[in-house]
Each structure stands twice: as structure tokens, then as C-alpha cells.
Scaffold this motif. Structure first.
Motif, PDB file in Angstrom:
ATOM      1  N   TRP A   1      36.672  50.033  28.987  1.00 21.96           N
ATOM      2  CA  TRP A   1      36.034  51.330  29.202  1.00 21.96           C
ATOM      3  C   TRP A   1      35.515  51.441  30.628  1.00 21.96           C
ATOM      4  CZ3 TRP A   1      31.199  53.247  30.499  1.00 21.96           C
ATOM      5  CH2 TRP A   1      31.014  54.634  30.267  1.00 21.96           C
ATOM      6  N   SER A   2      35.849  52.552  31.272  1.00 21.03           N
ATOM      7  CA  SER A   2      35.426  52.780  32.652  1.00 21.03           C
ATOM      8  C   SER A   2      35.507  54.268  32.936  1.00 21.03           C
ATOM      9  CB  SER A   2      36.305  52.008  33.638  1.00 21.03           C
ATOM     10  OG  SER A   2      35.992  52.347  34.971  1.00 21.03           O
ATOM     11  N   ILE A   3      34.623  54.765  33.816  1.00 18.27           N
ATOM     12  CA  ILE A   3      34.632  56.170  34.191  1.00 18.27           C
ATOM     13  C   ILE A   3      35.378  56.391  35.500  1.00 18.27           C
ATOM     14  CG2 ILE A   3      33.182  58.148  34.850  1.00 18.27           C
ATOM     15  CD1 ILE A   3      31.032  57.140  33.004  1.00 18.27           C
ATOM     16  N   CYS A   4      35.163  55.510  36.456  1.00 20.67           N
ATOM     17  CA  CYS A   4      35.699  55.734  37.801  1.00 20.67           C
ATOM     18  C   CYS A   4      37.069  55.114  38.012  1.00 20.67           C
ATOM     19  CB  CYS A   4      34.713  55.199  38.835  1.00 20.67           C
ATOM     20  SG  CYS A   4      33.114  56.060  38.827  1.00 20.67           S
ATOM     21  N   CYS A   5      37.192  53.828  37.770  1.00 14.23           N
ATOM     22  CA  CYS A   5      38.419  53.107  38.100  1.00 14.23           C
ATOM     23  C   CYS A   5      38.981  52.441  36.848  1.00 14.23           C
ATOM     24  CB  CYS A   5      38.145  52.045  39.162  1.00 14.23           C
ATOM     25  SG  CYS A   5      37.494  52.703  40.718  1.00 14.23           S
ATOM     26  N   PRO A   6      40.285  52.430  36.696  1.00 15.95           N
ATOM     27  CA  PRO A   6      40.887  51.766  35.531  1.00 15.95           C
ATOM     28  C   PRO A   6      40.743  50.254  35.633  1.00 15.95           C
ATOM     29  CG  PRO A   6      42.582  52.505  37.038  1.00 15.95           C
ATOM     30  CD  PRO A   6      41.300  53.054  37.567  1.00 15.95           C
ATOM     31  N   THR A   7      40.386  49.638  34.530  1.00  9.77           N
ATOM     32  CA  THR A   7      40.282  48.175  34.461  1.00  9.77           C
ATOM     33  C   THR A   7      40.939  47.698  33.173  1.00  9.77           C
ATOM     34  OG1 THR A   7      38.098  48.291  33.396  1.00  9.77           O
ATOM     35  CG2 THR A   7      38.134  48.119  35.806  1.00  9.77           C
ATOM     36  N   TYR A   8      41.490  46.493  33.250  1.00  8.28           N
ATOM     37  CA  TYR A   8      42.192  45.902  32.111  1.00  8.28           C
ATOM     38  C   TYR A   8      41.815  44.433  31.995  1.00  8.28           C
ATOM     39  CZ  TYR A   8      45.149  50.009  32.875  1.00  8.28           C
ATOM     40  OH  TYR A   8      45.607  51.294  33.065  1.00  8.28           O
ATOM     41  N   ALA A   9      41.863  43.947  30.775  1.00  6.60           N
ATOM     42  CA  ALA A   9      41.661  42.524  30.502  1.00  6.60           C
ATOM     43  C   ALA A   9      42.995  41.918  30.072  1.00  6.60           C
ATOM     44  CB  ALA A   9      40.607  42.328  29.418  1.00  6.60           C
ATOM     45  N   ILE A  10      43.351  40.809  30.707  1.00  2.47           N
ATOM     46  CA  ILE A  10      44.561  40.066  30.349  1.00  2.47           C
ATOM     47  C   ILE A  10      44.127  38.919  29.440  1.00  2.47           C
ATOM     48  CG2 ILE A  10      46.583  38.834  31.216  1.00  2.47           C
ATOM     49  CD1 ILE A  10      46.387  41.748  32.096  1.00  2.47           C
ATOM     50  N   LYS A  11      44.597  38.952  28.196  1.00  2.00           N
ATOM     51  CA  LYS A  11      44.127  38.000  27.209  1.00  2.00           C
ATOM     52  C   LYS A  11      45.275  37.159  26.659  1.00  2.00           C
ATOM     53  CE  LYS A  11      40.253  40.908  25.699  1.00  2.00           C
ATOM     54  NZ  LYS A  11      39.527  41.496  24.545  1.00  2.00           N
ATOM     55  N   THR A  12      44.937  35.947  26.244  1.00  4.82           N
ATOM     56  CA  THR A  12      45.905  35.073  25.598  1.00  4.82           C
ATOM     57  C   THR A  12      46.109  35.515  24.156  1.00  4.82           C
ATOM     58  OG1 THR A  12      44.197  33.520  24.864  1.00  4.82           O
ATOM     59  CG2 THR A  12      45.140  33.172  27.071  1.00  4.82           C
TER      60      THR A  12
ATOM     61  N   PHE B   1      46.929  47.801  42.307  1.00  7.21           N
ATOM     62  CA  PHE B   1      46.034  47.349  41.244  1.00  7.21           C
ATOM     63  C   PHE B   1      45.828  45.847  41.452  1.00  7.21           C
ATOM     64  CE2 PHE B   1      47.741  51.255  39.759  1.00  7.21           C
ATOM     65  CZ  PHE B   1      46.881  51.775  38.810  1.00  7.21           C
ATOM     66  N   GLN B   2      44.592  45.455  41.716  1.00  9.16           N
ATOM     67  CA  GLN B   2      44.302  44.066  42.049  1.00  9.16           C
ATOM     68  C   GLN B   2      44.190  43.214  40.790  1.00  9.16           C
ATOM     69  OE1 GLN B   2      40.734  44.179  44.433  1.00  9.16           O
ATOM     70  NE2 GLN B   2      41.791  45.004  46.236  1.00  9.16           N
ATOM     71  N   ILE B   3      44.792  42.039  40.840  1.00  7.16           N
ATOM     72  CA  ILE B   3      44.674  41.056  39.757  1.00  7.16           C
ATOM     73  C   ILE B   3      43.568  40.091  40.138  1.00  7.16           C
ATOM     74  CG2 ILE B   3      45.868  39.287  38.408  1.00  7.16           C
ATOM     75  CD1 ILE B   3      48.495  40.651  39.113  1.00  7.16           C
ATOM     76  N   MET B   4      42.542  40.043  39.331  1.00  4.16           N
ATOM     77  CA  MET B   4      41.350  39.246  39.629  1.00  4.16           C
ATOM     78  C   MET B   4      41.225  38.083  38.650  1.00  4.16           C
ATOM     79  SD  MET B   4      40.388  41.225  42.104  1.00  4.16           S
ATOM     80  CE  MET B   4      38.780  40.533  42.517  1.00  4.16           C
ATOM     81  N   SER B   5      40.416  37.127  39.022  1.00  3.25           N
ATOM     82  CA  SER B   5      40.095  36.029  38.116  1.00  3.25           C
ATOM     83  C   SER B   5      39.307  36.555  36.925  1.00  3.25           C
ATOM     84  CB  SER B   5      39.309  34.947  38.857  1.00  3.25           C
ATOM     85  OG  SER B   5      38.107  35.491  39.392  1.00  3.25           O
ATOM     86  N   ALA B   6      39.085  35.698  35.944  1.00  2.00           N
ATOM     87  CA  ALA B   6      38.432  36.138  34.713  1.00  2.00           C
ATOM     88  C   ALA B   6      37.033  36.681  34.965  1.00  2.00           C
ATOM     89  CB  ALA B   6      38.385  34.997  33.710  1.00  2.00           C
TER      90      ALA B   6
ATOM     91  N   ASP C   1      48.675  62.616  37.374  1.00  2.00           N
ATOM     92  CA  ASP C   1      47.610  61.836  37.989  1.00  2.00           C
ATOM     93  C   ASP C   1      46.352  62.703  38.158  1.00  2.00           C
ATOM     94  OD1 ASP C   1      49.457  59.860  38.174  1.00  2.00           O
ATOM     95  OD2 ASP C   1      49.950  60.235  40.277  1.00  2.00           O
ATOM     96  N   SER C   2      45.211  62.044  37.994  1.00  2.00           N
ATOM     97  CA  SER C   2      43.919  62.708  38.216  1.00  2.00           C
ATOM     98  C   SER C   2      42.926  61.647  38.646  1.00  2.00           C
ATOM     99  CB  SER C   2      43.436  63.404  36.938  1.00  2.00           C
ATOM    100  OG  SER C   2      43.290  62.455  35.888  1.00  2.00           O
ATOM    101  N   PRO C   3      41.913  62.015  39.448  1.00  2.00           N
ATOM    102  CA  PRO C   3      40.943  61.028  39.891  1.00  2.00           C
ATOM    103  C   PRO C   3      40.171  60.431  38.711  1.00  2.00           C
ATOM    104  CG  PRO C   3      40.829  63.041  41.204  1.00  2.00           C
ATOM    105  CD  PRO C   3      41.682  63.332  40.020  1.00  2.00           C
ATOM    106  N   GLY C   4      39.876  59.143  38.828  1.00  2.00           N
ATOM    107  CA  GLY C   4      39.103  58.483  37.803  1.00  2.00           C
ATOM    108  C   GLY C   4      39.814  58.402  36.463  1.00  2.00           C
ATOM    109  N   MET C   5      39.034  58.235  35.391  1.00  2.00           N
ATOM    110  CA  MET C   5      39.590  58.065  34.051  1.00  2.00           C
ATOM    111  C   MET C   5      39.193  59.208  33.110  1.00  2.00           C
ATOM    112  SD  MET C   5      41.340  55.391  34.403  1.00  2.00           S
ATOM    113  CE  MET C   5      41.801  55.272  32.707  1.00  2.00           C
ATOM    114  N   LEU C   6      38.866  60.371  33.683  1.00  2.00           N
ATOM    115  CA  LEU C   6      38.422  61.483  32.846  1.00  2.00           C
ATOM    116  C   LEU C   6      39.562  62.120  32.078  1.00  2.00           C
ATOM    117  CD1 LEU C   6      35.867  63.094  35.328  1.00  2.00           C
ATOM    118  CD2 LEU C   6      35.403  61.599  33.401  1.00  2.00           C
TER     119      LEU C   6
END
Length: 324
Positions: A215-226, A250-255, A319-324
Motif C-alpha cells: 500500500w502506497s499513495i505516492c510511489c508504487p512499491t512491491y515486496a519480493i517474497k519466497t 524501478f529500483q530493486i532494493m534490499s529487504a 499512466d497517472s501520477p502516484g497510485m490514485l
């Protein structure tokens, strides 16, 4: 004028031999004309001389001959596809790979994937939504897999970019290596309990991981799970996914979100292609020592991002700004 010699005109008086009669006493038998046997030391004529040493067998330790007259070397590359499927230029399988799902051996030695969506002319000219097809390559441009969307016509044209689908990722033998399943979900921040996700199985039927929208309002975020539900990586997208003549990353970040380890880039593919089609180019980078199962999950994340932000409905941008 003389004539050719024959038994009727030969002069036998000198030798004392007449045809049809035995030789006279004392005349050597078997040698007419009084000629004796050949001198000693001259045996019967022999055959050809033995071959010289340079034409003998090769010394021990030399490799067997190669080329058109020798044995062919073993084939290490995938055979090229012949008609009806993708063309040549396939990546060869790395040898001696253990503890790896079958077909994912190709991902063990690479740290970058290129995903190219095929242009569908019917969709480009009419806006009629067709099943997406992709070619997946390594950084050298060698093909690794190709992906085919599995969804029905009614769902594609009614639900648009939010449609559920299955994605089959195949090798050049048309064996299904990875299977993706995207259920029908919402992607707006107003519905936090029904956000987007995609399941990744390899081989099909064996879950290796999931990509779940957070869940996010401004930027999309995802969790990569086993497969067990443990979060091992995260993906953070930009506030605006629209770009002209540039890439969207889209940046891939550490956990814990503190270190960037890779990225998923929607690459600029040209003005005409961007305006009139939704056939996009993507690049995925990740650590080369990342588990191959998570590399397959990152591939699923790329397809989910494409469907959410870059899939057009009837050739209209969504496309639209943010996740609205």
C-alpha cells in the motif's frame, strides 16, 4: 618379305627342340634355347616398398583428426529453431549446474535480462486487445526464453490492463519453464486489501515466489517474497511513470530498503513505437549470485509492472501520477 614368327616358320634346328617332342637329353628343362636359370640372388619380383615413416600412424597423444574427414565435436549449443517458432541466436546452457529447477540453468551466469514485447499489428491499427508476446534475451542479445500470455478475448477487451492472466515462459524446445499467474485485483490505494500480485512457479505447479504490491499513495512499491512468504527484496518505483525520450526506472532494493541491488527499467523504444503501440522494451539487472528462483521472480515483477503502468487500453495511455 618376312612374316611374323609362328610355330610353322621357327627354326628349331639350333636348339634341337621341336614342338610336341620332349627335350633332348642334357638340355635344361623349363628353359628353352639353352638358357639357364637366372643368377642367384635375384628372387621373384617383390611388391611395393613399405610406406615411409612419415606416412605411418600418428604418435601417441595426438588428438584425433577434425574437420570434414574426422569425428565431429560434441554439440554444446541449443539447436536453432526451424520455422514456426523463434529464430536462431539462442544462449547455450551452462554446464554442471546443480540444485536448480530444470530450465533455469540459463539464469545462473547472467546479471541482466532484456525483455522485448512483440508488436501486434491488429492491436496497433484497430485497438483490439490481443495476447501479449515477449522475447527474453541476455545482455549479448542471445535468446533465453519467450513468453506468451494465456487469456481469453473477452477478458482482455473488457478488463484492459487490469485483466487477470497466465503467462507461459518457454524455451526454444517449447517446454514451459516458468509459469506466472496474475489474479484479478485492484491497484488503487483506495483498496488496500485487494492490491496487485503475481505468483511465479518453476517448474509449473511448484511455487518459487511471489510479487506483492504494498500500500502506497505516492510511489508504487512491491515486496519480493519466497515461496514461504519471506521478503527478500523490495521494488520502489517513481512518482510519475510517464517519460519522453527517457527510461523509467524501478529500483530493486534490499529487504530493509537500504541498498539498491538492481533495477527494472522501462526503456525508451522510439517515438513511433511509443505513440502507436504498447510493445515495450524492458531491462532487468540484479546480482549475478542472486538465487535463480528469485531471478525468475524478478522476471514476473517485470511483467506485472508492464501490465499495471505501460499496458494501453485501446491505444490510450493509462499512466497517472502516484497510485490514485
Amino acid at each position: 618379305m618376312g612374316s611374323y614368327p609362328n610355330p610353322h616358320n621357327l627354326n628349331y634346328s639350333q636348339s634341337g627342340y621341336q614342338p610336341g617332342y620332349p627335350p633332348e637329353y642334357g638340355m635344361p628343362q623349363g628353359y628353352p634355347g639353352g638358357h639357364g636359370p637366372p643368377p642367384a640372388g635375384y628372387g621373384p619380383p617383390s611388391g611395393y616398398p613399405p610406406p615411409a615413416s612419415q606416412f605411418g600412424p600418428p604418435p601417441v597423444g595426438y588428438p584425433p583428426p577434425s574437420g570434414p574427414y574426422g569425428p565431429a565435436p560434441p554439440i554444446m549449443n541449443q539447436p536453432m529453431s526451424q520455422g514456426g517458432g523463434p529464430g536462431g541466436g539462442w544462449m547455450s546452457m551452462p554446464p554442471n549446474v546443480t540444485n536448480c529447477p530444470p530450465g533455469l540453468e540459463y539464469l545462473t551466469t547472467i546479471d541482466q535480462l532484456l525483455v522485448h514485447q512483440k508488436v501486434e499489428l491488429l492491436e496497433a491499427f484497430t485497438g483490439f486487445e490481443t495476447a501479449n508476446k515477449y522475447s527474453i534475451k541476455n545482455s549479448l542479445g542471445q535468446k533465453i526464453f519467450y513468453a506468451v500470455e494465456d487469456s481469453d478475448c473477452l477478458t482482455r477487451n473488457c478488463c484492459g490492463a487490469r485483466r487477470p492472466f497466465d503467462m507461459k515462459i518457454l524455451d526454444n524446445y517449447q517446454n514451459e519453464i516458468i509459469h506466472l499467474n496474475r489474479p484479478l485485483r485492484c491497484d488503487s490505494c483506495w483498496f488496500p486489501c485487494c492490491l496487485q500480485s503475481i505468483e511465479v512457479s518453476s517448474p509449473p505447479g511448484t511455487l518459487v515466489g511471489t510479487v506483492e504490491q504494498e500500500w502506497s499513495i505516492c510511489c508504487p512499491t512491491y515486496a519480493i517474497k519466497t515461496a514461504g512468504g519471506e521478503t527478500v527484496l523490495r521494488i520502489e518505483g517513481p512518482f510519475c511513470t510517464m517519460s519522453i525520450c527517457g527510461d523509467v526506472e524501478f529500483q530493486i532494493m534490499s529487504a530493509n530498503g537500504g541498498t539498491q541491488v538492481g533495477k527494472i527499467s522501462k526503456q525508451w523504444s522510439g517515438l513511433i513505437r511509443e505513440m502507436f503501440t504498447d510493445a515495450d522494451y524492458f531491462g532487468i539487472t540484479f546480482p549475478v549470485d542472486l538465487d535463480v528462483r528469485m531471478k525468475a521472480v524478478m522476471l514476473g515483477a517485470c511483467f506485472l509492472i508492464d501490465a499495471m503502468f505501460f499496458e494501453k487500453a485501446q491505444n490510450k495511455e493509462q499512466d497517472s501520477p502516484g497510485m490514485l
